[in-house]
Design a protein around this motif. Structure first.
Motif, PDB file in Angstrom:
ATOM      1  N   ASP A   1       0.834  -1.207   0.000  1.00  0.00           N
ATOM      2  CA  ASP A   1       0.000   0.000   0.000  1.00  0.00           C
ATOM      3  C   ASP A   1       0.869   1.258   0.000  1.00  0.00           C
ATOM      4  O   ASP A   1       0.494   2.279  -0.586  1.00  0.00           O
ATOM      5  CB  ASP A   1      -0.922  -0.016   1.228  1.00  0.00           C
ATOM      6  CG  ASP A   1      -2.210   0.750   0.979  1.00  0.00           C
ATOM      7  OD1 ASP A   1      -2.575   0.949  -0.202  1.00  0.00           O
ATOM      8  OD2 ASP A   1      -2.847   1.154   1.967  1.00  0.00           O
TER       9      ASP A   1
ATOM     10  N   HIS B   1      -5.132   2.054  -6.811  1.00  0.00           N
ATOM     11  CA  HIS B   1      -6.307   1.805  -5.974  1.00  0.00           C
ATOM     12  C   HIS B   1      -7.547   1.500  -6.806  1.00  0.00           C
ATOM     13  O   HIS B   1      -8.357   0.667  -6.424  1.00  0.00           O
ATOM     14  CB  HIS B   1      -6.554   2.975  -5.022  1.00  0.00           C
ATOM     15  CG  HIS B   1      -5.740   2.882  -3.770  1.00  0.00           C
ATOM     16  ND1 HIS B   1      -4.423   3.277  -3.721  1.00  0.00           N
ATOM     17  CD2 HIS B   1      -6.040   2.386  -2.537  1.00  0.00           C
ATOM     18  CE1 HIS B   1      -3.957   3.048  -2.503  1.00  0.00           C
ATOM     19  NE2 HIS B   1      -4.904   2.504  -1.761  1.00  0.00           N
TER      20      HIS B   1
ATOM     21  N   HIS C   1      -5.658  -5.860   0.733  1.00  0.00           N
ATOM     22  CA  HIS C   1      -5.711  -4.544   0.084  1.00  0.00           C
ATOM     23  C   HIS C   1      -4.345  -4.135  -0.487  1.00  0.00           C
ATOM     24  O   HIS C   1      -4.198  -3.912  -1.682  1.00  0.00           O
ATOM     25  CB  HIS C   1      -6.219  -3.516   1.110  1.00  0.00           C
ATOM     26  CG  HIS C   1      -6.167  -2.099   0.647  1.00  0.00           C
ATOM     27  ND1 HIS C   1      -7.221  -1.469   0.023  1.00  0.00           N
ATOM     28  CD2 HIS C   1      -5.162  -1.181   0.693  1.00  0.00           C
ATOM     29  CE1 HIS C   1      -6.870  -0.218  -0.283  1.00  0.00           C
ATOM     30  NE2 HIS C   1      -5.629  -0.025   0.114  1.00  0.00           N
TER      31      HIS C   1
HETATM   32 ZN   LIG Z   1      -4.600   1.789   0.163  1.00  0.00          ZN
END
Ligand SMILES: [Zn+2]
Length: 361
Positions: free
Chosen positions: A174, A257, A275
Motif C-alpha cells: 500500500d 487503488h 488490500h
Molecule cells: Zn490503500
C-alpha cells in the motif's frame, strides 16, 4: 484566502521498554488516568511492557479494554458506556488500523486526547485522524476525519517485528501506492504549500522500501528489530500518514487503488487477497501505462523479492476475468484527477503489457 489547519502527532520509534521512556513526560499535560483500548492480540503483546513502562510515572493505567473486533460505531458506543473509559483522562489506542480507528471515534465522542501504540505495520492509521468505520457485520460503512490525530505515536519495533509478516508485507504494498500515485496525480499542477509538501515527502515512502524493504522482511521473519526494519516501518506508519494528512484527497490515490477496487468484484480477491497486496499490482499497471520504465523496473524487482503479485496469476486471476474488473475500476473516483484521462483501453493494455513484461523479467 482559505484557512488551513493541520495537526500532526509526535512520534517515538524504539525497541523494548525504551520506546516509552518519555511516555510519562509526553502524557503529563493531559491528566493521570489512561485506559488502554485495543485488539486482543495487541493487548496481549503490549500489556506487560506498558504496565512496566508506567511504573515510576504519574500515569496510571485504569484498565485494558478489548475494542470489540470491528471498527464500528456500535463498538465505539459500548466502549463510551464503560466507567473505565468515562473516568479516564486519556486513551491509549493500540493494535492495527481497525482498533485504532475505533478508538478515534471514542476519543472524538468523549473529547479525550489519545495516544497510539501500533502493534503491526500494515497501515498509517496511528498517524492520521482518518477513521474507516464498518457495520457490525464487517462491511465497510463510512469514513470520518476526527478533530485531530493522536498526540503522540509510540512505535515499538520489537512488537511489530514479532507480529505476523503478512501485515508488514501488505503495508509495504500500500505504501508503494503513495510513492507512485501521489506524484502521478500532482503532475503538472500548480500546488500550494499544503499539497506540495506531501508530494515531495512521498519520495520518503517508497525510497526506503526499495532500499531496505527486502532486508526488513527478512528481519521481520526472525523478529529482529533492525535498522532496515525501522526504515521500512517508518515509511509505512509515519511518512504515509503525514502525506495522507496533508494532501488533498483527490491527489491521494490513482490507478493502483482503482484497479484494487475493480478487482474486488472477483470473489477470490475478496476472500484471499489483501488490500495492499492487490494495490501494489495496480501500481505496476499504472507505471506500465504511464511508461515510467525505470520506476517500473525498480518496483517490479523489489516486489518480486518479497513476493508481492506482479501478474494476474499471482492473485489467482485469469486474463478472461479482467473485463468486469476494468469496467468497475474505470468508474472509481481515484482516477478522476491526474495528468490525463485514463480509459478502459489504456487499463486493459497496461494489464496485458504487464503480463508480457513478466515473461521477460
Ligand atoms: Zn490503500
Amino acid at each position: 484566502m482559505n484557512t488551513t489547519n493541520v495537526l500532526f502527532p509526535g512520534y517515538t520509534v524504539g525497541s523494548g521498554l525504551a520506546t516509552y521512556e518519555k511516555l510519562g513526560e509526553f502524557c503529563a499535560a493531559y491528566g493521570k488516568k489512561a485506559v488502554v483500548i485495543g485488539g486482543e492480540k495487541a493487548l496481549a503483546a503490549i500489556k506487560p511492557v506498558l504496565t512496566e513502562a508506567v511504573k515510576g510515572t504519574d500515569i496510571e493505567i485504569v484498565a485494558f479494554e478489548w475494542y470489540g473486533g470491528v471498527s464500528s460505531y456500535e463498538n465505539g458506543d459500548k466502549l463510551l458506556a464503560l466507567d473505565t473509559v468515562k473516568n479516564a483522562d486519556m486513551i491509549f489506542a493500540c493494535g492495527g488500523g481497525k482498533a485504532i480507528d475505533c478508538c478515534k471515534y471514542v476519543a472524538m465522542q468523549s473529547k479525550k486526547p489519545f495516544f497510539t501504540f501500533p502493534t503491526i505495520a500494515a497501515t498509517c492509521a496511528s498517524t492520521t485522524a482518518i477513521a474507516v468505520m464498518y457495520y457490525p457485520s464487517g462491511v465497510q460503512k463510512d469514513v470520518f476525519v476526527g478533530p485531530r490525530p493522536a498526540i503522540h505515536n509510540f512505535i515499538n519495533l520489537d512488537i511489530i517485528a514479532k507480529a505476523p509478516k503478512t501485515y508488514l508485507w501488505a503495508g509495504m504494498g500500500d505504501t508503494l501506492a503513495k510513492y507512485t500515485e501521489v506524484p502521478f496525480c500532482a503532475r503538472g499542477l500548480e500546488l500550494a504549500h499544503k499539497d506540495n509538501l506531501p508530494v515531495v515527502m512521498s519520495s520518503m515512502t517508497g525510497d526506503p522500501l526499495l532500499k531496505y524493504g527486502t532486508k526488513a522482511m527478512e528481519d521481520a521473519k526472525t523478529g529482529n528489530a533492525s535498522f532496515e526494519l525501522e526504515q521500512a516501518v517508518l515509511a509505512i506508519i509515519l511518512t504515509s500518514g503525514l502525506v495522507s494528512s496533508l494532501i488533498d484527497i483527490n491527489l491521494n490515490s490513482s490507478m493502483g487503488h482503482a484497479i484494487f477496487y475493480g478487482m474486488t468484484v472477483l470473489p477470490q480477491i475478496e476472500e484471499r487477497h489483501l488490500h495492499g497486496e492487490v494495490v501494489s499490482y495496480g501500481v505496476l499497471c499504472m507505471l506500465m501505462m504511464d511508461k515510467q520504465t525505470e520506476k517500473l523496473d525498480q518496483i517490479y524487482k523489489f516486489m518480486k523479492s518479497i513476493g508481492l503479485p506482479t501478474k494476474l496469476a499471482d492473485m489467482e486471476v485469469s486474463i478472461d476475468e479482467i473485463e468486469p474488473v476494468i469496467d468497475s475500476a474505470v468508474t472509481k473516483y481515484d482516477i478522476e484527477v491526474g495528468p490525463y484521462e485514463i480509459t478502459k483501453d489504456m487499463m486493459r493494455q497496461a494489464i496485458l503489457d504487464l503480463e508480457e513484461y513478466n515473461k521477460t523479467h
